[in-house]
Scaffold this active site. Structure first.
Site, PDB file in Angstrom:
ATOM      1  N   LEU A  31       0.825  -1.223   0.000  1.00 31.06           N
ATOM      2  CA  LEU A  31       0.000   0.000   0.000  1.00 31.06           C
ATOM      3  C   LEU A  31       0.854   1.266   0.000  1.00 31.06           C
ATOM      4  O   LEU A  31       0.517   2.257  -0.662  1.00 31.06           O
ATOM      5  CB  LEU A  31      -0.929   0.001   1.213  1.00 31.06           C
ATOM      6  N   ASP A  71      13.398   3.646   9.959  1.00 32.67           N
ATOM      7  CA  ASP A  71      12.822   2.542  10.729  1.00 32.67           C
ATOM      8  C   ASP A  71      12.031   3.203  11.846  1.00 32.67           C
ATOM      9  O   ASP A  71      12.620   3.856  12.730  1.00 32.67           O
ATOM     10  CB  ASP A  71      13.931   1.644  11.290  1.00 32.67           C
ATOM     11  N   ASN A  97       2.393   5.107   7.282  1.00 33.40           N
ATOM     12  CA  ASN A  97       1.827   3.899   6.679  1.00 33.40           C
ATOM     13  C   ASN A  97       2.409   2.614   7.256  1.00 33.40           C
ATOM     14  O   ASN A  97       1.714   1.607   7.326  1.00 33.40           O
ATOM     15  CB  ASN A  97       2.074   3.939   5.163  1.00 33.40           C
ATOM     16  N   TYR A 173      -3.152  -6.387  16.990  1.00 31.29           N
ATOM     17  CA  TYR A 173      -3.334  -5.487  15.844  1.00 31.29           C
ATOM     18  C   TYR A 173      -4.576  -4.604  16.032  1.00 31.29           C
ATOM     19  O   TYR A 173      -4.513  -3.388  15.835  1.00 31.29           O
ATOM     20  CB  TYR A 173      -3.455  -6.326  14.565  1.00 31.29           C
ATOM     21  N   LYS A 177      -4.576  -0.401  16.395  1.00 30.12           N
ATOM     22  CA  LYS A 177      -5.202   0.547  15.463  1.00 30.12           C
ATOM     23  C   LYS A 177      -6.268   1.391  16.183  1.00 30.12           C
ATOM     24  O   LYS A 177      -6.480   2.551  15.814  1.00 30.12           O
ATOM     25  CB  LYS A 177      -5.785  -0.195  14.255  1.00 30.12           C
ATOM     26  N   THR A 206      -2.077  -7.881  -0.006  1.00 30.77           N
ATOM     27  CA  THR A 206      -0.659  -7.514   0.120  1.00 30.77           C
ATOM     28  C   THR A 206       0.045  -8.635   0.891  1.00 30.77           C
ATOM     29  O   THR A 206      -0.597  -9.564   1.389  1.00 30.77           O
ATOM     30  CB  THR A 206      -0.453  -6.194   0.908  1.00 30.77           C
TER      31      THR A 206
HETATM   32  P1  NAP Z   1       2.833  -4.843   4.129  1.00 25.81           P
HETATM   33  O1  NAP Z   1       2.621  -5.428   2.782  1.00 25.81           O
HETATM   34  O2  NAP Z   1       3.194  -5.775   5.233  1.00 25.81           O
HETATM   35  O3  NAP Z   1       3.898  -3.635   4.051  1.00 25.81           O
HETATM   36  C1  NAP Z   1       4.213  -2.980   5.245  1.00 25.81           C
HETATM   37  C2  NAP Z   1       5.281  -1.949   4.994  1.00 25.81           C
HETATM   38  O4  NAP Z   1       5.637  -1.392   6.275  1.00 25.81           O
HETATM   39  C3  NAP Z   1       6.566  -2.535   4.407  1.00 25.81           C
HETATM   40  O5  NAP Z   1       7.158  -1.577   3.559  1.00 25.81           O
HETATM   41  C4  NAP Z   1       7.427  -2.743   5.633  1.00 25.81           C
HETATM   42  O6  NAP Z   1       8.816  -2.745   5.367  1.00 25.81           O
HETATM   43  C5  NAP Z   1       7.048  -1.504   6.417  1.00 25.81           C
HETATM   44  N1  NAP Z   1       7.457  -1.563   7.822  1.00 25.81           N
HETATM   45  C6  NAP Z   1       7.145  -2.478   8.771  1.00 25.81           C
HETATM   46  N2  NAP Z   1       7.769  -2.204   9.918  1.00 25.81           N
HETATM   47  C7  NAP Z   1       8.505  -1.079   9.707  1.00 25.81           C
HETATM   48  C8  NAP Z   1       9.370  -0.303  10.490  1.00 25.81           C
HETATM   49  N3  NAP Z   1       9.665  -0.629  11.768  1.00 25.81           N
HETATM   50  N4  NAP Z   1       9.936   0.805   9.947  1.00 25.81           N
HETATM   51  C9  NAP Z   1       9.683   1.154   8.682  1.00 25.81           C
HETATM   52  N5  NAP Z   1       8.894   0.427   7.850  1.00 25.81           N
HETATM   53  C10 NAP Z   1       8.310  -0.672   8.371  1.00 25.81           C
HETATM   54  O7  NAP Z   1       1.486  -4.104   4.625  1.00 25.81           O
HETATM   55  P2  NAP Z   1       0.356  -3.282   3.828  1.00 25.81           P
HETATM   56  O8  NAP Z   1      -0.797  -4.185   3.562  1.00 25.81           O
HETATM   57  O9  NAP Z   1       0.934  -2.498   2.727  1.00 25.81           O
HETATM   58  O10 NAP Z   1      -0.107  -2.306   5.018  1.00 25.81           O
HETATM   59  C11 NAP Z   1       0.276  -0.952   5.069  1.00 25.81           C
HETATM   60  C12 NAP Z   1      -0.541  -0.279   6.165  1.00 25.81           C
HETATM   61  O11 NAP Z   1      -1.938  -0.460   5.879  1.00 25.81           O
HETATM   62  C13 NAP Z   1      -0.315  -0.875   7.555  1.00 25.81           C
HETATM   63  O12 NAP Z   1      -0.323   0.156   8.508  1.00 25.81           O
HETATM   64  C14 NAP Z   1      -1.540  -1.783   7.751  1.00 25.81           C
HETATM   65  O13 NAP Z   1      -1.856  -1.936   9.115  1.00 25.81           O
HETATM   66  C15 NAP Z   1      -2.598  -1.003   7.006  1.00 25.81           C
HETATM   67  N6  NAP Z   1      -3.752  -1.785   6.550  1.00 25.81           N
HETATM   68  C16 NAP Z   1      -3.578  -2.812   5.669  1.00 25.81           C
HETATM   69  C17 NAP Z   1      -4.709  -3.511   5.235  1.00 25.81           C
HETATM   70  C18 NAP Z   1      -4.604  -4.652   4.256  1.00 25.81           C
HETATM   71  O14 NAP Z   1      -5.612  -5.356   4.082  1.00 25.81           O
HETATM   72  N7  NAP Z   1      -3.473  -4.866   3.607  1.00 25.81           N
HETATM   73  C19 NAP Z   1      -5.991  -3.166   5.693  1.00 25.81           C
HETATM   74  C20 NAP Z   1      -6.108  -2.098   6.585  1.00 25.81           C
HETATM   75  C21 NAP Z   1      -4.981  -1.412   7.003  1.00 25.81           C
HETATM   76  P3  NAP Z   1       9.629  -4.122   5.050  1.00 25.81           P
HETATM   77  O15 NAP Z   1       9.412  -4.417   3.595  1.00 25.81           O
HETATM   78  O16 NAP Z   1      11.036  -3.746   5.406  1.00 25.81           O
HETATM   79  O17 NAP Z   1       9.053  -5.185   5.946  1.00 25.81           O
END
Ligand code: NAP
Length: 248
Positions: A31, A71, A97, A173, A177, A206
């Site tokens: 995302l 980070d 994010n 989680y 949130k 994702t």
């Molecule tokens: P994702 O595919 O797991 O990607 C998460 C991103 O966050 C990756 O770039 C990861 O980096 C980075 N990250 C994790 N820990 C970090 C840290 N300590 N410092 C800096 N970067 C860090 O997740 P996503 O689905 O894109 O989710 C993005 C956001 O949307 C999150 O906040 C999640 O809670 C929210 N969300 C997601 C969904 C969904 O269905 N996907 C729904 C609602 C909300 P690395 O590549 O290094 O691990």
């Protein structure tokens, strides 16, 4: 939805507004990356924040953004990122994010450490990054913060039997949130001159969920992209998804 849907249309690219300087944490994939791609396409100047320099720099090169190592769990990394971006001219928009899912243990087996691990990124990470960047954002004419929350943090949605969010039960989680939602609301009250909102991308395919979500990243990023382009007349202290307002 009334006010938001009229005022927050993404279809106008940068909405006729000047290009914004934007930082997105966790923008190397999923995302965050799609948000960066769409905002760059809309003409904005985007910093791709990533904890891993190789993955972050590669994403920035692919997308035409600038890379900054960040980070969100590390004080020194966050302080250095704020210094780099301030020295490069400043920031208008911060998109918090980066997020993790953490332990999926049954409720009865979930420990304080399980919560602590998730809060370190999803809650304390957002506070750490926000605190470091508020002085930088304060120099912008129209500062904006977007906190990427989730419908899983909504008490309204997780207790509504009609909603998918009510089918998943877990402590770390969901509660992280909910805490982020309150933190967003409090920051919005503390900094009324900024637009500070929580957004729910919706269940999106994702790595986060082993690509089980029904939405594409384009659909999921839509509300993040829209809220990142908010101007002074748009809402603050709101909790939004792409359909409208999310119940707290
Ligand atoms: P994702 O595919 O797991 O990607 C998460 C991103 O966050 C990756 O770039 C990861 O980096 C980075 N990250 C994790 N820990 C970090 C840290 N300590 N410092 C800096 N970067 C860090 O997740 P996503 O689905 O894109 O989710 C993005 C956001 O949307 C999150 O906040 C999640 O809670 C929210 N969300 C997601 C969904 C969904 O269905 N996907 C729904 C609602 C909300 P690395 O590549 O290094 O691990």
């Amino acid at each position: 939805m009334s006010e938001q849907s009229n005022d927050t249309n993404t279809s106008s690219n940068s909405g006729g507004r000047a290009p914004r300087r934007i930082l997105i944490t966790g923008a190397n994939k999923s995302l965050g990356r799609e948000t960066a791609r769409a905002l760059i396409e809309a003409g904005h100047d985007v910093w791709i924040g990533a904890r891993d320099p190789e993955r972050g720099a590669a994403a920035a090169k692919d997308l035409g953004g600038r890379f900054v190592q960040i980070d969100v769990t590390d004080d020194a990394s966050v302080a250095a990122a704020a210094e780099t971006i301030a020295a490069a001219g400043g920031l208008d928009v911060l998109v918090n994010n980066a997020g993790i899912l953490g332990s999926k243990s049954p409720v009865g087996e979930t420990t304080p450490d399980d919560l602590r691990e998730v809060y370190e990124t999803n809650v304390f990470g957002v506070v750490r990054v926000t605190q470091a960047f508020v002085p930088v954002l304060a120099k912008s004419e129209a500062p904006v913060i977007v906190n990427v929350s989730s419908g899983m943090g909504s008490l309204g949605r997780t207790t509504d039997p009609e909603r998918i969010e009510s089918k998943i039960v877990g402590l770390p989680y969901t509660s992280s949130k909910s805490a982020l939602n309150m933190i967003t609301s409090q920051y919005a009250k503390a900094y009324p001159e900024m637009r500070i909102n929580a957004v729910d991308p919706g269940y999106t395919a994702t790595d986060f969920n082993a690509h089980s979500g029904p939405q594409s990243v384009e659909e999921g990023a839509e509300i993040i992209v829209r809220a990142a382009q908010f101007g002074p007349d748009d809402p603050t202290g709101a909790y939004l998804d792409r359909e409208g307002t999310v119940p707290w």
